[in-house]
Design a protein around this motif. Sequence first.
Motif, short mmCIF file in Angstrom:
data_model
loop_
_atom_site.label_atom_id
_atom_site.label_comp_id
_atom_site.label_asym_id
_atom_site.label_seq_id
_atom_site.Cartn_x
_atom_site.Cartn_y
_atom_site.Cartn_z
N LYS A 34 0.46 -1.31 0.14
CA LYS A 34 -0.07 0.08 0.18
C LYS A 34 0.68 1.33 -0.13
O LYS A 34 1.34 2.29 1.06
CB LYS A 34 -1.46 -0.16 1.27
N GLN A 35 1.94 1.00 -0.80
CA GLN A 35 2.70 2.10 -0.70
C GLN A 35 3.09 2.77 -2.78
O GLN A 35 2.80 1.53 -3.06
CB GLN A 35 3.71 1.86 -0.41
N ASN A 36 2.95 3.45 -2.81
CA ASN A 36 3.48 4.24 -4.20
C ASN A 36 4.78 4.84 -4.53
O ASN A 36 5.05 5.64 -3.33
CB ASN A 36 2.26 4.84 -4.48
N LEU A 37 5.21 4.72 -5.47
CA LEU A 37 6.47 5.42 -5.68
C LEU A 37 6.37 6.39 -6.90
O LEU A 37 5.66 5.78 -8.25
CB LEU A 37 7.41 4.30 -5.79
N LEU A 38 6.62 7.26 -7.01
CA LEU A 38 6.90 8.82 -8.30
C LEU A 38 8.85 9.11 -8.43
O LEU A 38 8.76 9.66 -7.54
CB LEU A 38 6.12 9.86 -8.05
N LEU A 39 9.57 8.59 -9.72
CA LEU A 39 10.03 9.26 -9.78
C LEU A 39 9.75 10.20 -11.01
O LEU A 39 9.48 10.29 -11.82
CB LEU A 39 10.81 8.01 -10.45
N MET A 40 11.02 11.78 -10.28
CA MET A 40 10.53 12.82 -10.92
C MET A 40 12.11 12.88 -11.51
O MET A 40 12.67 13.77 -10.46
CB MET A 40 9.92 13.64 -10.40
N SER A 41 12.38 13.72 -13.00
CA SER A 41 13.87 13.79 -12.85
C SER A 41 12.97 14.02 -14.96
O SER A 41 12.44 13.75 -15.24
CB SER A 41 14.36 13.15 -12.62
N SER A 42 14.35 15.72 -15.32
CA SER A 42 14.22 15.66 -16.88
C SER A 42 15.24 14.89 -17.73
O SER A 42 15.24 14.42 -18.31
CB SER A 42 14.17 17.25 -16.95
N GLY A 43 15.81 13.87 -16.19
CA GLY A 43 16.90 13.09 -16.54
C GLY A 43 16.78 12.02 -16.41
O GLY A 43 15.50 10.75 -16.68
N THR A 44 17.43 10.43 -16.17
CA THR A 44 17.54 9.34 -15.75
C THR A 44 17.82 8.97 -14.03
O THR A 44 17.45 7.61 -14.51
CB THR A 44 18.07 9.26 -16.95
N PHE A 45 18.05 9.64 -13.63
CA PHE A 45 19.37 9.78 -12.33
C PHE A 45 19.85 8.48 -12.33
O PHE A 45 20.37 7.59 -12.32
CB PHE A 45 17.61 8.42 -11.39
N ASP A 46 20.60 9.17 -13.44
CA ASP A 46 22.30 8.71 -13.82
C ASP A 46 22.45 6.74 -14.38
O ASP A 46 22.87 6.67 -14.60
CB ASP A 46 23.25 8.97 -12.21
N GLY A 47 21.41 7.37 -15.69
CA GLY A 47 21.32 6.10 -16.49
C GLY A 47 20.36 5.18 -16.01
O GLY A 47 20.28 3.81 -16.30
N LEU A 48 19.76 5.44 -15.12
CA LEU A 48 18.18 3.98 -14.41
C LEU A 48 17.20 3.77 -15.71
O LEU A 48 16.93 4.56 -16.33
CB LEU A 48 17.32 5.18 -13.41
N ASP A 49 17.27 2.42 -15.75
CA ASP A 49 16.63 1.59 -16.01
C ASP A 49 15.62 1.73 -15.76
O ASP A 49 14.97 1.00 -14.68
CB ASP A 49 17.13 0.85 -16.49
N PHE A 50 13.86 2.71 -16.12
CA PHE A 50 12.95 2.71 -14.86
C PHE A 50 11.89 1.46 -15.53
O PHE A 50 11.45 0.79 -14.76
CB PHE A 50 12.21 3.59 -15.70
N LYS A 51 11.98 0.70 -16.38
CA LYS A 51 11.21 -0.30 -16.91
C LYS A 51 11.67 -1.30 -15.70
O LYS A 51 10.78 -2.21 -14.90
CB LYS A 51 10.52 -0.79 -18.34
N THR A 52 13.14 -1.52 -15.38
CA THR A 52 13.74 -3.00 -15.27
C THR A 52 13.21 -3.28 -13.72
O THR A 52 13.28 -3.15 -12.97
CB THR A 52 15.14 -2.93 -15.75
N PHE A 53 13.82 -1.11 -13.41
CA PHE A 53 13.29 -1.11 -11.86
C PHE A 53 11.71 -1.41 -11.00
O PHE A 53 11.97 -1.61 -10.18
CB PHE A 53 14.37 0.44 -11.46
N ALA A 54 11.39 -1.14 -12.29
CA ALA A 54 9.81 -0.90 -11.76
C ALA A 54 9.48 -2.42 -11.25
O ALA A 54 8.83 -2.26 -10.06
CB ALA A 54 9.27 -0.40 -12.92
N GLN A 55 10.29 -2.70 -12.37
CA GLN A 55 10.16 -4.40 -12.03
C GLN A 55 10.57 -5.51 -10.92
O GLN A 55 10.02 -5.84 -10.52
CB GLN A 55 9.88 -5.48 -12.91
N GLU A 56 12.06 -4.90 -10.66
CA GLU A 56 12.23 -5.15 -9.47
C GLU A 56 11.66 -5.10 -8.29
O GLU A 56 11.18 -5.57 -6.56
CB GLU A 56 14.07 -4.95 -9.58
N ILE A 57 11.37 -3.81 -7.92
CA ILE A 57 10.73 -3.12 -6.82
C ILE A 57 8.88 -4.14 -6.58
O ILE A 57 8.83 -4.19 -5.75
CB ILE A 57 10.37 -1.71 -7.06
N LEU A 58 8.26 -3.89 -7.46
CA LEU A 58 7.25 -4.50 -7.67
C LEU A 58 7.24 -6.38 -7.25
O LEU A 58 6.22 -7.37 -7.08
CB LEU A 58 6.53 -4.82 -9.36
N SER A 59 8.42 -6.72 -7.43
CA SER A 59 9.33 -8.65 -7.11
C SER A 59 8.67 -8.52 -5.80
O SER A 59 9.42 -9.97 -5.29
CB SER A 59 9.68 -8.91 -8.13
#
Length: 482
Positions: free
Chosen positions: A429-454
């Motif tokens: 019961k907790q959501n994550l919001l990632l905000m940036s005009s950049g990439t958090f130093d090269g973060l793969d957002f989709k892959t990281f999201a799946q890691e969190i959700l798993s």
Amino acid sequence: MSQNIHFIAIGGAVMHNLALALQQKGFTVSGSDDEIYDPALSRLKAAGILPDEMGWNPDRIHENLDAVILGMHARKDNPELLKAQTLGLKIYSFPEYVYVQSKNKQRIVIAGSHGKTTITSIILHVLKYFNRKFDYLVGAQIEGFDLMVKLSDDAPTIIIEGDEYLSSALDKRSKFLSYHPHIALMSGIAWDHFNVFPNFDDYVKSFELLAEDIPKAGAFIYDESDDILKMIGAKEHADVAKLPYSAHPYTVKNGQVFLETAQGEVPLKIFGEHNMKNLMGAKLVLDRLAITDEMFYEAIRSFGGAAKRLQTEGENEYCKIYRDFAHAPSKVGATTAATKELFPDRELVACYELHTFSSLNKEFLPHYAEKLAAADQAVVFFSPHTLEMKKMPPLSADEIKQAFQREDLEVFTKQEDLLAFLKAQNWYKQNLLLMSSGTFDGLDFKTFAQEILSLPVEIPETEEPVKRKRKLSKLFSKRSKK
């Protein structure tokens, strides 16, 4: 009539899309740049107009060019630009050239410090839904459109996202001042681009000039909740229709937004009060293009938003992860509040990257005061390497906490530390919001999201019986069907 066009700094987001659009129109296009990254790299290569080698080469400039389009990335001493000037060739910034290509069209410009990409995208979505002919320029890739730019000979109207940033090394005016709109919409004014607008008055002046440029029988549409826009709207604009707007009435039910209309509730895919303002502004523009209320409400149901604007990166029954192209304080505040409003019964972890010149400037940082107030857990990330590249002084965690006015703010300067912190959270019961005009130093957002959700979640003991009851209900339902 076909033309021969050369782009200096072809790799930019709009520049490479304009190059591709002109090639589709039958023009002969060439270009150069010192660095080109995907998606521009792959798209230019597929079109056969990727430069043979990176860098600037004056031999690419010749007398047979009908025009040279100069990108903001190119400097005054660029060797290709210098040769073009020596040969007396026509040199344009991209907004100047877009105007040349749309002189005989109805020009609609969407401007503002925030929301302009979404408003432009809504207008394009609705017009396409009803198979209208139109040209456009938008600052992000949107669903259903191959390119971010279209310039045709037969479309009667062009919808332009008007950026207030400078046009080129030779043209220090805001880009939107080249378009000369018949209809101008302004979504809000919040000081941005601190590096080129060192004071607020200079920043506002560009918007005032845009409003003054609207011709007789034109229209000025603006967010009436913005104090600066109310002042601009109060000024005398002879024979110009003034159309102030506010947020469209809406309700939120179980993580779903519904518009309140005379025809009943209309479900939406987008959310947040700021987007209800964006939607209302777009509706007023479309009204002047003969789109009725009924037509608008029919089309808006399927609008999913522009790329990287409150984009869902992944979700499960306990957690939803969003990504947003938040680049300014006003956008950070609006996006954080909108995400919390959608799921008030869930905790919100809001993570913002300081990436732009303005956001990393110590004098500008106080504009972020309380912009993460709606978050239950607030996080800020920045890369010291980015500060070095921009030749800016270092920042401390205490300075950032003071600027955001949150003592509990978590501050990270290394990607691995940030990711470790986020992975250590209990995503129940907790959501994550990632905000940036950049990439958090090269973060793969989709892959990281799946890691969190798993990740495994810990369910409080008080809620376990409820969960078991829900499972038993499902089982009973299945047995009943059998």
